[in-house]
Design a protein around this motif. Sequence first.
Motif, short mmCIF file in Angstrom:
data_model
loop_
_atom_site.label_atom_id
_atom_site.label_comp_id
_atom_site.label_asym_id
_atom_site.label_seq_id
_atom_site.Cartn_x
_atom_site.Cartn_y
_atom_site.Cartn_z
N ILE A 34 -29.31 -37.79 27.39
CA ILE A 34 -28.90 -38.40 26.13
C ILE A 34 -28.61 -37.33 25.08
N ALA A 35 -29.46 -36.31 25.01
CA ALA A 35 -29.25 -35.24 24.02
C ALA A 35 -27.93 -34.52 24.26
N VAL A 36 -27.67 -34.13 25.50
CA VAL A 36 -26.43 -33.41 25.82
C VAL A 36 -25.22 -34.31 25.62
N ALA A 37 -25.35 -35.59 26.01
CA ALA A 37 -24.22 -36.53 25.84
C ALA A 37 -23.84 -36.68 24.38
N ASN A 38 -24.83 -36.69 23.49
CA ASN A 38 -24.52 -36.82 22.06
C ASN A 38 -23.91 -35.54 21.49
N ILE A 39 -24.34 -34.38 21.98
CA ILE A 39 -23.70 -33.13 21.57
C ILE A 39 -22.24 -33.12 22.03
N LEU A 40 -22.00 -33.56 23.24
CA LEU A 40 -20.64 -33.65 23.76
C LEU A 40 -19.80 -34.63 22.96
N THR A 41 -20.41 -35.73 22.53
CA THR A 41 -19.70 -36.71 21.72
C THR A 41 -19.23 -36.09 20.41
N VAL A 42 -20.10 -35.28 19.79
CA VAL A 42 -19.72 -34.57 18.55
C VAL A 42 -18.50 -33.69 18.79
N LEU A 43 -18.53 -32.90 19.86
CA LEU A 43 -17.44 -31.97 20.14
C LEU A 43 -16.16 -32.70 20.55
N ALA A 44 -16.30 -33.74 21.38
CA ALA A 44 -15.12 -34.49 21.82
C ALA A 44 -14.47 -35.22 20.64
N ALA A 45 -15.28 -35.77 19.74
CA ALA A 45 -14.73 -36.44 18.57
C ALA A 45 -13.99 -35.47 17.67
N SER A 46 -14.50 -34.24 17.54
CA SER A 46 -13.82 -33.22 16.76
C SER A 46 -12.41 -32.98 17.30
N ALA A 47 -12.31 -32.88 18.64
CA ALA A 47 -11.00 -32.63 19.26
C ALA A 47 -10.09 -33.84 19.10
N LEU A 48 -10.63 -35.05 19.30
CA LEU A 48 -9.81 -36.26 19.25
C LEU A 48 -9.28 -36.52 17.84
N TYR A 49 -10.16 -36.45 16.84
CA TYR A 49 -9.74 -36.70 15.46
C TYR A 49 -8.75 -35.62 15.01
#
Length: 488
Positions: free
Chosen positions: A279-294
């Motif tokens: 869960i911790a790693v998935a949320n860090i990845l979500t932060v980074l992926a959202a940065s790229a997508l936005y």
Amino acid sequence: MVQAAVPEGDQMLSRGRVALLLAITCGAQLLVIFDETVVNLALPSIRTDLNFSTSSLAWVVDAYMLLFGGFLLLGGRGADLFGRQRMFLIGLVVFVGASLGGGLAQTDTALIIARGVQGFGAALLSPAALSILVSAFTNAEQRGKALGVWGGLSGIAGTTGVLLGGLITDTIGWRWVFFINVPVGALLLALTLAGLRRSGDLEAAVGPRRLDGFGAATITGGLLLFVYTVLNTAHREWSDPITIGGLVGSVVLIGLFIWWEKRAPEPLLRLGILANRQIAVANILTVLAASALYGTFFFLSLYMQVINQWSPIRAGLSWAPLGLTMAVFAGAAMQLTPKLGTRNLILSGLVLVGLGQVLLLRSTVDGSYVSELLPTLILSGAGFGLALVPLVVAAVSGVAKEESGIASGLMNTAQQVGGAVGLAVLVTVANERLSGRIGEGAAAPSALLDGLHAAFLTATILTAAAVLVTLALPSTRAKVDLAAIHGG
């Protein structure tokens, strides 16, 4: 590899029930994400009609992101304590009402307030919708497919917003980017009242319904201050005392929240949930992926409309390949996750996104759509389609049923904060490069393109960081691991 036995008592839902649940929950998420991007291509028309100043126009977007990101954890915990359906209905009514208010707004202030209320409604609606989805599907195979649909739509909705935003603005007017939510929301409300109200298994957890007031105040205040400060870096330097003060204040509030949650008898967020590496790693990845997508949405839209001088319709239609490719590969990810595992698919998807971002570095002022933009849109669509589905699966797996709402809120918070921070960083990088090139005497189009290239390079670096972080994600397969959501 993480494994858990599938409970013998898990039950397959009927096809009609599956379709109803997906229509309600994914339809709500489609509205929420759609409204983050649908206004982008309508901003010039909104500015003209409502006499927005250049500085205040950004708040049509920022007000939504600010309240959405700030209240997500509170909305997620509220779903666990007071009932998922109840919070879903409240959030839906608030969201639709604010959409109507936005469409009817006659002043810039009225529209900004409506957008803020929309964001608050979305913060209640989105985690409740995902919590309903997680809790309703007790069969591991069905849940994996349902979360796959959710993950795919979360990415596709953003592209759909850009696509329809241009079409709506150029045909029936910018007010309909808000009015369109009203009939869709009314349909979702009717389906929810008719189809879910009798489902007792989707209601609140048994026990006292006491919200952690101090925890809610500190984390909501900290997130609001953090997102507000970061969004304002578009107008202020990162070194500005107001920016520094806002960042310090948000860190203090979030620190108080963590300190309190370790001692609270009924914490808003059980910090032990973050001890789960997946869960911790998935949320860090979500932060980074959202940065790229936005960042991709923002700067490619800027490239299309400012440098290439495309109309809103043409710019909107240009996004179609990304949305179509994302839909195809999201469907493939649903089938491949049980076979290849979440880590392998996320890794493959992020590599494709990174390749697409690298290709943007060769874009020119008078470049060809087919040779310069289309390859990036296809690669990014395929990459996000492959990555987002298993990322959602990883982010909400391994938590107890009574914490599904807060886990959903945590993932959505990571997405909103990641998007806001990533976009602010990219805007800062682009502006610094633009100013430098103008100071050197470069022509405006060339200087702007150099600024965009600096942003694209930064986005590529963020994606590369996400690829490295993915290596720390436990390799799980949805069919087996998802059974652990309810304690396996």
